[in-house]
Design a protein around this motif. Structure first.
Motif, short mmCIF file in Angstrom:
data_model
loop_
_atom_site.label_atom_id
_atom_site.label_comp_id
_atom_site.label_asym_id
_atom_site.label_seq_id
_atom_site.Cartn_x
_atom_site.Cartn_y
_atom_site.Cartn_z
N THR A 261 1.21 -1.10 -0.36
CA THR A 261 -0.02 -0.19 -0.21
C THR A 261 0.88 1.11 0.05
O THR A 261 0.96 2.40 -0.50
CB THR A 261 -0.99 0.40 1.57
N ARG A 262 1.92 1.44 0.68
CA ARG A 262 2.85 2.35 0.99
C ARG A 262 3.45 2.57 -0.86
O ARG A 262 4.14 4.00 -0.86
CB ARG A 262 3.28 2.06 1.81
N PHE B 101 10.30 -4.48 10.06
CA PHE B 101 9.84 -3.85 7.84
C PHE B 101 9.02 -2.52 9.21
O PHE B 101 9.38 -1.37 7.69
CB PHE B 101 9.08 -4.87 7.48
N ALA B 102 8.63 -2.22 10.50
CA ALA B 102 8.28 -1.66 10.36
C ALA B 102 9.63 0.15 10.65
O ALA B 102 9.20 1.33 9.55
CB ALA B 102 7.55 -0.82 11.75
N ALA B 103 10.60 -0.42 11.10
CA ALA B 103 11.97 1.07 11.22
C ALA B 103 12.02 1.03 9.68
O ALA B 103 12.93 1.79 9.44
CB ALA B 103 13.20 -0.29 12.46
N LEU B 104 12.20 0.05 9.18
CA LEU B 104 13.46 -0.03 8.05
C LEU B 104 11.98 1.16 6.99
O LEU B 104 12.77 1.84 6.06
CB LEU B 104 13.09 -1.01 7.05
N LEU C 258 12.56 5.08 9.44
CA LEU C 258 13.01 5.38 10.29
C LEU C 258 14.43 5.48 9.07
O LEU C 258 15.45 6.41 9.70
CB LEU C 258 13.40 4.81 11.57
N THR C 259 14.17 4.93 7.56
CA THR C 259 15.14 4.97 6.85
C THR C 259 14.90 5.73 5.99
O THR C 259 14.09 6.11 5.58
CB THR C 259 15.76 3.38 7.19
N LYS C 260 15.72 6.04 5.10
CA LYS C 260 16.15 6.83 3.45
C LYS C 260 15.64 5.34 2.97
O LYS C 260 14.52 6.04 1.92
CB LYS C 260 17.53 6.69 3.01
N LEU C 261 16.00 4.71 2.59
CA LEU C 261 14.90 3.70 1.74
C LEU C 261 13.55 3.52 1.87
O LEU C 261 12.76 3.92 0.76
CB LEU C 261 15.92 2.14 2.13
N GLY C 262 13.06 3.88 3.39
CA GLY C 262 11.91 3.53 3.44
C GLY C 262 11.09 5.18 3.60
O GLY C 262 10.31 5.14 3.03
N LEU C 263 11.72 6.11 3.74
CA LEU C 263 11.41 6.80 2.80
C LEU C 263 11.69 7.25 1.05
O LEU C 263 10.52 7.46 0.83
CB LEU C 263 11.97 8.59 2.89
N TYR C 264 11.88 6.89 0.42
CA TYR C 264 11.62 6.49 -1.11
C TYR C 264 10.68 5.63 -1.49
O TYR C 264 9.84 5.88 -2.30
CB TYR C 264 13.01 6.17 -1.47
#
Length: 304
Positions: free
Chosen positions: A30-31, A148-151, A154-160
């Motif tokens: 979804t994200r 996975f929640a932290a990824l 809390l990470t730049k990869l997650g922001l992308y």
């Protein structure tokens, strides 16, 4: 019959484990703007491969065969994600329709594969039963989903990843390959779904071997993560509540007074009715990313 609170508690935690894994895959999809509603069929395939491998190799490998079965389930989930990515990302097919096709493909394989490998559709409980580690299973599941929640948060990869769902064009301008990234995310989410099916059989083997399906559990988790607005803590709470309702419903059917006056099919419908009512009340559709289900076309071209 004595109502055992400890049994209900343990079963609640165990039943919540595959729900949380499925919801984690759904949140990632979804994200990132991906629509994959085929988790129920993917679960069935994962459970089928688990049962085949365990039933065939348990006598020679012992309990350690479960590790091999889980690994194979993850690989099979990746294959299904490649089918989804090929149809939706390369050929830009409708993601909802592709999800339904994957569902029915999974249902069909759950019947055909046992006939091919074992000669029968159903499995015996003794052939797939492996001693269960209850509390470690729940704790490991929590660790995995919150990694996975932290990824994601809390990470730049997650922001992308979140940016791909919100504004893929802006992410592409930062030299991130949108379609390739969505394919990787789909690999992870489908692997989680397939693993959840295998894990479901590991913790509750009798829930699958009677009918070779999970009675729509894969569809049921869709409103669970949507009600939680794709937030991991709230998703965990909702999954635990639903799991508790489900287990209490199963436990109360053992009482003769209740079973005589309330039919079993009504207890089976109760969790689904609660999820449907909550979905209508909370109206999570406004929280979906703008590019959810929209094929991405490179910058300079019109979205289709």
């Amino acid at each position: 019959m004595v109502f055992s609170y400890s049994t209900v508690l343990i079963n609640t935690l165990l039943f919540a484990c595959p729900l949380l894994l499925l919801c984690t895959g759904g949140i990632l999809n979804t994200r990132a703007g991906i629509v994959n509603l085929g988790f129920d069929g993917i679960m069935c395939v994962g459970a089928t491969f688990y049962c085949i491998i365990v039933s065939q190799l348990k006598s020679s490998m012992g309990s350690s065969v479960a590790i091999l079965a889980f690994f194979v389930a993850i690989i099979v989930g990746m294959v299904f994600s490649l089918l989804h990515s090929l149809a939706t990302l390369i050929f830009r097919a409708n993601q909802f329709l592709v999800s339904m096709v994957i569902n029915y493909l999974g249902y069909g394989l759950a019947v055909v594969l046992p006939l091919s490998f074992t000669g029968t559709i159903n499995y015996s409980l003794s052939s797939i039963y492996i001693p269960l580690f209850s509390w470690p299973s729940f704790l490991v599941t929590l660790i995995v989903i919150y990694l996975f929640a932290a990824l994601l948060f809390l990470t730049k990869l997650g922001l992308y990843i979140r940016g791909i769902g919100e504004n893929p064009t802006a992410v592409a301008l930062n030299y991130i390959h949108v379609r390739r990234s969505r394919m990787y995310i789909s690999l992870i989410s489908s692997s989680l779904a397939c693993f959840a099916g295998a894990f479901f059989v590991y913790i509750l083997p009798s829930s699958f071997i009677d009918t070779n399906n999970f009675n729509g559990i894969g569809f049921l988790v869709i409103p669970l993560w949507m009600m939680a607005r794709s937030r991991f803590v709230l998703t965990t709470i909702i999954c635990l509540i639903f799991s508790f309702i489900y287990q209490v419903g199963n436990a109360t059917q053992s009482f003769s007074l209740i079973s005589k006056n309330i039919p079993s099919w009504l207890w089976g419908m109760l969790p689904y009715l609660i999820a449907l009512g909550a979905l209508m009340i909370f109206r999570p559709d406004t929280m979906l990313p703008p590019s959810w289900g929209v094929p991405y076309v490179k910058t300079g071209r019109r979205w289709q």
